[in-house]
Design a protein around this motif. Structure first.
Motif, PDB file in Angstrom:
ATOM      1  N   LEU A 174     -51.093  40.448  55.526  1.00 51.31           N
ATOM      2  CA  LEU A 174     -50.159  39.399  55.931  1.00 51.31           C
ATOM      3  C   LEU A 174     -50.256  39.096  57.425  1.00 51.31           C
ATOM      4  O   LEU A 174     -50.086  37.943  57.838  1.00 51.31           O
ATOM      5  N   THR A 175     -50.544  40.110  58.224  1.00 47.64           N
ATOM      6  CA  THR A 175     -50.748  39.880  59.654  1.00 47.64           C
ATOM      7  C   THR A 175     -51.926  38.941  59.865  1.00 47.64           C
ATOM      8  O   THR A 175     -51.828  37.956  60.604  1.00 47.64           O
ATOM      9  N   GLN A 176     -53.020  39.230  59.196  1.00 46.65           N
ATOM     10  CA  GLN A 176     -54.208  38.385  59.332  1.00 46.65           C
ATOM     11  C   GLN A 176     -53.950  36.997  58.747  1.00 46.65           C
ATOM     12  O   GLN A 176     -54.426  35.995  59.285  1.00 46.65           O
ATOM     13  N   PHE A 177     -53.185  36.916  57.681  1.00 42.12           N
ATOM     14  CA  PHE A 177     -52.813  35.625  57.105  1.00 42.12           C
ATOM     15  C   PHE A 177     -52.028  34.792  58.127  1.00 42.12           C
ATOM     16  O   PHE A 177     -52.287  33.598  58.298  1.00 42.12           O
ATOM     17  N   ILE A 178     -51.096  35.423  58.804  1.00 39.80           N
ATOM     18  CA  ILE A 178     -50.299  34.718  59.818  1.00 39.80           C
ATOM     19  C   ILE A 178     -51.197  34.227  60.952  1.00 39.80           C
ATOM     20  O   ILE A 178     -51.104  33.082  61.382  1.00 39.80           O
ATOM     21  N   TYR A 238     -48.248  42.625  63.473  1.00 35.32           N
ATOM     22  CA  TYR A 238     -48.330  43.705  62.481  1.00 35.32           C
ATOM     23  C   TYR A 238     -47.035  44.514  62.446  1.00 35.32           C
ATOM     24  O   TYR A 238     -46.511  44.806  61.367  1.00 35.32           O
ATOM     25  N   ARG A 239     -46.528  44.879  63.600  1.00 37.00           N
ATOM     26  CA  ARG A 239     -45.307  45.696  63.652  1.00 37.00           C
ATOM     27  C   ARG A 239     -44.121  44.969  63.025  1.00 37.00           C
ATOM     28  O   ARG A 239     -43.305  45.586  62.326  1.00 37.00           O
ATOM     29  N   ALA A 240     -44.012  43.681  63.289  1.00 39.41           N
ATOM     30  CA  ALA A 240     -42.913  42.907  62.701  1.00 39.41           C
ATOM     31  C   ALA A 240     -43.057  42.852  61.180  1.00 39.41           C
ATOM     32  O   ALA A 240     -42.085  43.075  60.450  1.00 39.41           O
ATOM     33  N   VAL A 241     -44.254  42.577  60.709  1.00 39.32           N
ATOM     34  CA  VAL A 241     -44.507  42.510  59.267  1.00 39.32           C
ATOM     35  C   VAL A 241     -44.280  43.878  58.630  1.00 39.32           C
ATOM     36  O   VAL A 241     -43.586  44.002  57.619  1.00 39.32           O
ATOM     37  N   ASP A 242     -44.847  44.906  59.236  1.00 41.16           N
ATOM     38  CA  ASP A 242     -44.752  46.247  58.655  1.00 41.16           C
ATOM     39  C   ASP A 242     -43.321  46.780  58.665  1.00 41.16           C
ATOM     40  O   ASP A 242     -42.957  47.564  57.793  1.00 41.16           O
ATOM     41  N   ARG A 252     -37.417  38.270  59.988  1.00 44.31           N
ATOM     42  CA  ARG A 252     -37.876  39.204  61.028  1.00 44.31           C
ATOM     43  C   ARG A 252     -38.823  38.506  62.001  1.00 44.31           C
ATOM     44  O   ARG A 252     -38.731  38.693  63.218  1.00 44.31           O
ATOM     45  N   LEU A 253     -39.723  37.693  61.483  1.00 47.55           N
ATOM     46  CA  LEU A 253     -40.670  36.961  62.345  1.00 47.55           C
ATOM     47  C   LEU A 253     -39.936  35.993  63.263  1.00 47.55           C
ATOM     48  O   LEU A 253     -40.317  35.823  64.425  1.00 47.55           O
ATOM     49  N   LEU A 254     -38.879  35.396  62.759  1.00 44.78           N
ATOM     50  CA  LEU A 254     -38.064  34.498  63.590  1.00 44.78           C
ATOM     51  C   LEU A 254     -37.259  35.290  64.620  1.00 44.78           C
ATOM     52  O   LEU A 254     -37.216  34.930  65.804  1.00 44.78           O
ATOM     53  N   ASP A 255     -36.622  36.370  64.181  1.00 43.61           N
ATOM     54  CA  ASP A 255     -35.802  37.192  65.071  1.00 43.61           C
ATOM     55  C   ASP A 255     -36.614  37.774  66.227  1.00 43.61           C
ATOM     56  O   ASP A 255     -36.108  37.914  67.339  1.00 43.61           O
ATOM     57  N   GLN A 256     -37.848  38.128  65.940  1.00 42.97           N
ATOM     58  CA  GLN A 256     -38.688  38.727  66.979  1.00 42.97           C
ATOM     59  C   GLN A 256     -39.531  37.683  67.709  1.00 42.97           C
ATOM     60  O   GLN A 256     -40.446  38.036  68.458  1.00 42.97           O
ATOM     61  N   HIS A 257     -39.230  36.418  67.471  1.00 41.43           N
ATOM     62  CA  HIS A 257     -39.899  35.299  68.147  1.00 41.43           C
ATOM     63  C   HIS A 257     -41.410  35.323  67.959  1.00 41.43           C
ATOM     64  O   HIS A 257     -42.166  35.007  68.874  1.00 41.43           O
ATOM     65  N   ILE A 258     -41.835  35.703  66.746  1.00 38.98           N
ATOM     66  CA  ILE A 258     -43.253  35.698  66.405  1.00 38.98           C
ATOM     67  C   ILE A 258     -43.656  34.301  65.936  1.00 38.98           C
ATOM     68  O   ILE A 258     -44.725  33.810  66.294  1.00 38.98           O
TER      69      ILE A 258
END
Length: 150
Positions: free
Chosen positions: A112-116, A137-141, A57-63
């Motif tokens: 996890l957001t803060q970890f990233i 956060y939205r991507a992680v959640d 998801r993080l890759l797909d959303q270019h995070i």
């Protein structure tokens, strides 16, 4: 026929607002703690699958941009497993900067957001992290909502 207002008005019950407020707050706290414990247990049990979905998801959303998807999946899996062993204080300390990011946040998603934002960005296999705190956060959640009790 003179009516006295006091005769017409029933006795009002005295309600102690602080007591009812405390009970409500305590009930909410207990519910959130049960939810938190359930999600921590599930995140540990499902860590390998959640890590794969999360990184995708993080890759797909270019995070995130990485040169090793596998390495990042392993890091995320370890974080998902370690959270259940963390002290409450350590988790709260970690999420403190973004605690008010969204109403009714998922504590694991916040962590996890803060970890990233703080840690993963410095990983040797991460080339860059994009987006603001809320985007991350939205991507992680969006992945971790699967383990949140309804």
């Amino acid at each position: 026929m003179g009516c006295n207002i006091e005769e017409q008005t029933p006795m009002a019950r005295h309600i102690n607002p602080s007591n009812s407020t405390n009970k409500t707050i305590d009930a909410i706290d207990r519910k959130r703690e049960r939810e938190r414990q359930f999600m921590l247990k599930k995140s540990r049990e499902l860590a390998p699958d959640l890590a794969v979905s999360l990184v995708q998801r993080l890759l797909d959303q270019h995070i995130i941009e990485t040169n090793s998807v596998q390495a990042i999946q392993e890091v995320m899996e370890k974080q998902l497993q370690r959270m259940s062993e963390m002290e409450e204080f350590d988790m709260q300390f970690k999420i403190a900067p973004i605690r008010n990011l969204t109403p009714d946040p998922n504590v694991i998603s916040l962590y996890l957001t803060q970890f990233i934002i703080e840690d993963l960005i410095n990983h040797t296999n991460i080339q860059d992290v994009f987006g603001d705190d809320l985007d991350i956060y939205r991507a992680v959640d969006s992945v971790l909502t699967k383990i949140r009790p309804r």
